[in-house]
Design a protein around this motif. Structure first.
Motif, PDB file in Angstrom:
ATOM      1  N   TRP A 173       3.807   8.251   8.481  1.00 34.03           N
ATOM      2  CA  TRP A 173       3.454   7.327   7.398  1.00 34.03           C
ATOM      3  C   TRP A 173       2.069   6.746   7.686  1.00 34.03           C
ATOM      4  CZ3 TRP A 173       8.476   6.172   9.724  1.00 34.03           C
ATOM      5  CH2 TRP A 173       9.521   6.772   9.032  1.00 34.03           C
ATOM      6  N   TRP A 175       0.046   5.011   6.159  1.00 33.38           N
ATOM      7  CA  TRP A 175      -0.264   3.652   5.730  1.00 33.38           C
ATOM      8  C   TRP A 175      -0.110   2.658   6.869  1.00 33.38           C
ATOM      9  CZ3 TRP A 175       4.011   0.419   6.023  1.00 33.38           C
ATOM     10  CH2 TRP A 175       5.278   1.030   6.029  1.00 33.38           C
ATOM     11  N   LEU A 176       0.583   3.048   7.941  1.00 32.55           N
ATOM     12  CA  LEU A 176       0.717   2.172   9.104  1.00 32.55           C
ATOM     13  C   LEU A 176      -0.576   2.071   9.915  1.00 32.55           C
ATOM     14  CD1 LEU A 176       4.241   3.269  10.386  1.00 32.55           C
ATOM     15  CD2 LEU A 176       3.647   1.050   9.406  1.00 32.55           C
ATOM     16  N   VAL A 229       4.437  -4.628  10.219  1.00 33.15           N
ATOM     17  CA  VAL A 229       4.862  -3.542   9.341  1.00 33.15           C
ATOM     18  C   VAL A 229       5.077  -4.066   7.922  1.00 33.15           C
ATOM     19  CG1 VAL A 229       6.726  -1.913   8.850  1.00 33.15           C
ATOM     20  CG2 VAL A 229       5.838  -2.127  11.176  1.00 33.15           C
ATOM     21  N   ARG A 230       5.676  -5.231   7.801  1.00 32.43           N
ATOM     22  CA  ARG A 230       5.899  -5.824   6.477  1.00 32.43           C
ATOM     23  C   ARG A 230       4.563  -6.096   5.781  1.00 32.43           C
ATOM     24  NH1 ARG A 230       6.642 -11.270   4.691  1.00 32.43           N
ATOM     25  NH2 ARG A 230       7.950 -11.390   2.819  1.00 32.43           N
ATOM     26  N   TRP A 233       3.097  -2.784   4.609  1.00 32.13           N
ATOM     27  CA  TRP A 233       3.833  -2.282   3.447  1.00 32.13           C
ATOM     28  C   TRP A 233       3.404  -3.019   2.179  1.00 32.13           C
ATOM     29  CZ3 TRP A 233       7.542   1.492   2.566  1.00 32.13           C
ATOM     30  CH2 TRP A 233       8.218   1.418   1.353  1.00 32.13           C
ATOM     31  N   ARG A 234       3.327  -4.336   2.284  1.00 41.97           N
ATOM     32  CA  ARG A 234       2.951  -5.132   1.116  1.00 41.97           C
ATOM     33  C   ARG A 234       1.499  -4.864   0.730  1.00 41.97           C
ATOM     34  NH1 ARG A 234       4.761 -11.261   1.865  1.00 41.97           N
ATOM     35  NH2 ARG A 234       4.041 -11.282  -0.292  1.00 41.97           N
ATOM     36  N   ARG A 235       0.634  -4.629   1.713  1.00 44.32           N
ATOM     37  CA  ARG A 235      -0.767  -4.318   1.421  1.00 44.32           C
ATOM     38  C   ARG A 235      -0.855  -3.015   0.647  1.00 44.32           C
ATOM     39  NH1 ARG A 235      -4.291  -0.756   3.298  1.00 44.32           N
ATOM     40  NH2 ARG A 235      -6.528  -1.248   3.284  1.00 44.32           N
ATOM     41  N   THR A 236      -0.076  -2.005   1.081  1.00 47.65           N
ATOM     42  CA  THR A 236      -0.081  -0.728   0.396  1.00 47.65           C
ATOM     43  C   THR A 236       0.429  -0.868  -1.030  1.00 47.65           C
ATOM     44  OG1 THR A 236       0.320   0.382   2.510  1.00 47.65           O
ATOM     45  CG2 THR A 236       0.745   1.644   0.508  1.00 47.65           C
ATOM     46  N   SER A 237       1.466  -1.676  -1.218  1.00 45.52           N
ATOM     47  CA  SER A 237       2.013  -1.886  -2.554  1.00 45.52           C
ATOM     48  C   SER A 237       1.020  -2.583  -3.466  1.00 45.52           C
ATOM     49  CB  SER A 237       3.299  -2.714  -2.459  1.00 45.52           C
ATOM     50  OG  SER A 237       4.262  -2.049  -1.665  1.00 45.52           O
ATOM     51  N   ALA A 242       2.755   3.536  -4.291  1.00 45.54           N
ATOM     52  CA  ALA A 242       3.883   3.458  -3.378  1.00 45.54           C
ATOM     53  C   ALA A 242       3.448   3.995  -2.022  1.00 45.54           C
ATOM     54  CB  ALA A 242       5.055   4.279  -3.908  1.00 45.54           C
ATOM     55  N   PRO A 243       3.982   3.449  -0.923  1.00 43.53           N
ATOM     56  CA  PRO A 243       3.597   3.943   0.403  1.00 43.53           C
ATOM     57  C   PRO A 243       3.753   5.444   0.555  1.00 43.53           C
ATOM     58  CG  PRO A 243       4.871   1.925   0.578  1.00 43.53           C
ATOM     59  CD  PRO A 243       4.888   2.323  -0.871  1.00 43.53           C
TER      60      PRO A 243
END
Length: 254
Positions: A173, A175-176, A229-230, A233-237, A242-243
Motif C-alpha cells: 500500500w 500510500w503509507l 496510519v490513520r 489514510w485520511r490524507r489519502t481520502s 480511495a487508498p
C-alpha cells in the motif's frame, strides 16, 4: 568551458571503512574481555559488513560532498549497536555481563539525541543522515527486543518488528509512504522504546515488573503507529481517491 561533473566518492567511502574497522576493533575487545563465542563474533562481523556495504551504496547514490560530523556520530552509534548485537547473539550461548550490555546500549541511546543536534548546528542535515539515524535506531530496538524476549517471551518481538512490518506493508500500500508531519509525541514514543527495553533487560526489576514495562512500551508503540496510519489514510481520502486506487496508480506497471 565544460563543467566538471565528476564525483569523487573516495573521501566519504574512507570514513565508512574507518567505521567498519572500529566495529571490528570493538568486537575484538569484547571477544577478549568475555570470551565471546562463534555466534557472537560472526553476527558482529556480519553487522559490520552489512553496515559498510549499505552505507557505501547510499553515499554513492546521494553524492554527498563530505560525510559530515552528524553522520560520524551516527556511525559511532552504529559501532556500539554492532557490539550490542554481538553480545545479544552470544547470549544464547552464555549470558553476557549485564553491565557491559547496558553500558553500550546506554551510550548509543544518549548519542541518539546528539547526532540530530549536531546536524542542525553545523547545517549538515540530509535525507541520508536522517535515514541512517532511523535505521540504526530501528535495529537497536529490534536487537533489544530479541534480548528481552528470551526472558519474557516472543510477544516482545512485536516491538522490534513493528517498524519493519510497516515498511513491508508500504510496498503493498504505497500510500503509507507519504511524508508524515513532525510530531513530538512520535519522537517521544520512539525514544522511550529503547529506554524501556533497556530497563527491562538491565535485571533491576522483578520479572512481573519487567513485563509491565515492556507492555507499556508496546502499547505506546501501537498507539503511535496507529495514529500515523490513520492520518495517512485520511490524507489519502482527502485528495479524492480511495487508498486502493492510489496504490494501483503508484505501483509501477510492467
Amino acid at each position: 568551458m565544460a563543467l566538471n561533473n565528476t564525483y569523487d566518492a573516495r573521501p566519504v567511502q574512507q570514513e565508512t571503512a574507518v567505521g567498519a574497522g572500529a566495529q571490528v576493533l570493538l568486537l575484538s575487545l569484547l571477544a577478549s574481555a568475555i570470551g565471546m563465542g562463534t555466534a557472537g563474533r560472526l553476527t558482529g562481523l556480519a553487522f559490520a559488513f552489512a553496515t559498510w556495504a549499505m552505507l557505501s551504496r547510499a553515499l554513492r547514490r546521494s553524492r554527498l560532498p563530505s560525510f559530515g560530523p552528524a553522520n560520524r556520530v551516527t556511525l559511532g552509534r552504529a559501532t556500539l549497536v554492532g557490539g550490542v548485537t554481538a553480545l545479544v547473539a552470544d547470549s544464547f550461548r552464555s549470558a553476557p555481563p549485564v553491565s557491559l550490555l547496558v553500558g553500550l546500549t546506554a551510550v548509543a541511546l544518549i548519542l541518539d539525541g546528539v547526532d540530530g543536534r549536531v546536524a542542525r548546528l553545523t547545517g549538515t542535515s540530509s535525507p541520508l543522515g536522517a535515514r541512517f539515524d532511523m535505521e540504526v535506531d530501528a535495529f537497536l530496538i529490534l536487537v533489544l527486543s530479541v534480548y528481552v524476549a528470551s526472558d519474557l517471551g516472543p510477544w516482545v518481538l512485536l516491538i522490534g518488528g513493528m517498524r519493519y512490518v510497516f515498511v513491508a506493508a508500504a510496498r503493498v500500500w504505497p500510500w503509507l509512504t507519504a511524508p508524515l508531519p513532525p510530531s513530538t509525541a512520535r519522537k517521544t514514543v520512539a525514544a522511550l522504546q529503547g529506554v524501556l527495553l533497556l530497563l527491562a533487560g538491565a535485571d533491576l526489576l522483578t520479572r512481573t515488573a519487567n513485563a509491565g514495562v515492556v507492555l507499556l512500551a508496546l502499547v505506546l508503540l501501537v498507539w503511535s503507529f496507529g495514529r500515523d496510519v490513520r492520518w495517512l489514510w485520511r490524507r489519502t481520502s482527502r485528495v479524492g481517491e480511495a487508498p486502493a486506487a492510489v496504490a494501483r496508480r503508484l505501483v509501477p506497471q510492467r
